[in-house]
Design an enzyme around this catalytic site. Structure first.
Site, short mmCIF file in Angstrom:
data_model
loop_
_atom_site.label_atom_id
_atom_site.label_comp_id
_atom_site.label_asym_id
_atom_site.label_seq_id
_atom_site.Cartn_x
_atom_site.Cartn_y
_atom_site.Cartn_z
CG MET A 1 -0.23 -0.04 2.56
SD MET A 1 -1.38 -0.09 3.93
CE MET A 1 -0.25 -0.21 5.31
CB CYS A 2 1.46 3.76 0.78
SG CYS A 2 0.28 3.07 1.93
CB THR A 3 3.53 6.28 -3.50
OG1 THR A 3 2.95 5.30 -4.35
CG2 THR A 3 4.78 6.84 -4.15
CG ASN B 1 -0.53 8.74 -2.69
OD1 ASN B 1 -0.88 9.86 -2.35
ND2 ASN B 1 -0.18 8.46 -3.93
NE ARG C 1 1.30 2.15 -6.77
CZ ARG C 1 1.73 1.70 -5.61
NH1 ARG C 1 2.29 2.54 -4.72
NH2 ARG C 1 1.66 0.43 -5.28
#
Length: 373
Positions: free
Chosen positions: A1-3, A19, A206
């Site tokens: 999950m996430c950046t 994020n 990403r």
């Protein structure tokens, strides 16, 4: 999950964006945690400390710290890494439950260098925990950065901590492991290769987009411009609303994003499901020992109509305690919630009402543990 993205030279400021991507609402609120709070490892209690520094953190179900920054300009972010392997729990080693992992670093360190030195010396063991919502088994890695522009990423592979420490490590996403990410990204144009910049929601794509765009930013002329630029980068790396991929909670929609100014001490939060953007300037908060913990309610207050916006330090309300859940408590809550989920879903109710009941159940279970401690 996430950046997670760091911009270390934004006209004298260190700006960070993150994020949060997940397959279900995490009921995130912001908390002000002062100096002087006594905590333990949430495993056996052998490792104890008193917070040297106050912090602002984003919580998950008000049970654990998943993102934040302390009053000295150290930022930290918990992200998903499916390849994580933490090894068999061994209480002869220093241990930290996942729920308190980030908070330990925010409580105790002013710089990335200090945090890395402690980690190298002590080789702490991170103990995985049950998801208290009963839906997934967390597998996480941790990124930290400081107001001097230093950066480090901690991953656990084959039961051992791997430390990636460099001012050049600006981006972290999810799979694969960080060393492999650094190799994969070099094939793209502008990053060492000739392939066009990728555009999917894959973590590796990403990673490439975030690293490329943070590297081509013009010098900002103001804090507003710098933070707006970082928002544009992490929005470019956000994942749209969709059905999550089976077995991949990280391959899900972006729930919220934050931007941190580690130099000027500002923490900004923006939800993708509630429209207002809020931020807090840490200089406006009292982190003194004994000042009390305080919560910014983003679930009940930050609504579609009549919500709060802008600088919100006055909206932080004193709260009894931010209770970081222990390994055993997470397991017990998860069992109760899993059973209740089956019962609730057997009744024909709107999804929002089911979510509200589950949230109330988690909070009630947590309250019983707080009262008992």
């Amino acid at each position: 999950m996430c950046t997670r993205v760091m911009w270390p030279d934004a006209n004298g400021s260190v700006i960070v964006g993150r994020n949060m991507d997940f397959h279900q609402d995490l009921h995130t609120n912001l908390w002000k945690l002062p100096r002087g709070i006594k905590r333990d490892d949430r495993v056996t209690g052998k490792l104890e400390w008193t917070a040297k520094y106050g912090s602002v953190i984003a919580g998950v179900y008000d049970l654990l710290s998943t993102d934040g920054m302390n009053e000295r300009g150290l930022g930290g972010h918990i992200l998903w890494l499916a390849e994580s392997e933490y090894g068999t729990p061994d209480d002869s080693k220093p241990q930290l439950a996942m729920s308190v992992w980030l908070q330990y670093y925010l409580d105790n360190f002013e710089t990335v260098g200090e945090a890395v030195a402690w980690t190298e010396k002590n080789r702490p063991q991170i103990v995985p925990m049950a998801d208290p919502t009963g839906h997934s088994k967390p597998a996480l890695h941790l990124a930290i950065e400081d107001a001097g522009g230093d950066s480090a990423i901690f991953e656990y592979i084959d039961g051992e901590v791997r430390i990636h420490h460099s001012r050049d490590y600006l981006v972290m996403t999810n799979s694969p492991t960080y060393d492999q990410q650094l190799e994969l990204v070099t094939k793209y144009e502008g990053l060492g290769g000739e392939d066009p910049l990728p555009g999917t929601c894959l973590a590796s794509d990403r990673f490439a987009r975030a690293l490329y765009y943070v590297g081509v930013q013009p010098e900002p002329t103001s804090q507003l411009q710098a933070m707006a630029a970082m928002l544009s980068i992490i929005r470019n790396c956000a994942q749209p609303f969709r059905n999550p991929e089976p077995g991949k909670p990280d391959a899900s929609q972006t729930l919220w994003q934050v931007v941190l100014d580690l130099t000027n001490m500002r923490y900004l939060f923006e939800s993708t499901t509630r429209p207002n953007t809020v931020w807090v300037d840490l200089e406006n908060l009292d982190f003194a020992e004994g000042s009390g913990e305080a919560k910014l309610d983003l679930i009940g207050t930050l609504a579609l109509e009549g919500g709060i916006a802008g600088e919100v330090h006055k909206h932080f309300k004193k709260h009894h305690k931010f209770h970081i859940v222990s390994i055993e408590q997470a397991k017990l809550i998860g069992e109760v919630v899993a059973k209740a989920t089956t019962e609730i879903k057997s009744v024909t109710e709107p999804f929002e009402e089911q979510e509200q009941k589950l949230q109330e159940l988690i909070q009630n279970e947590l309250a019983s543990f707080v009262a008992a401690e």
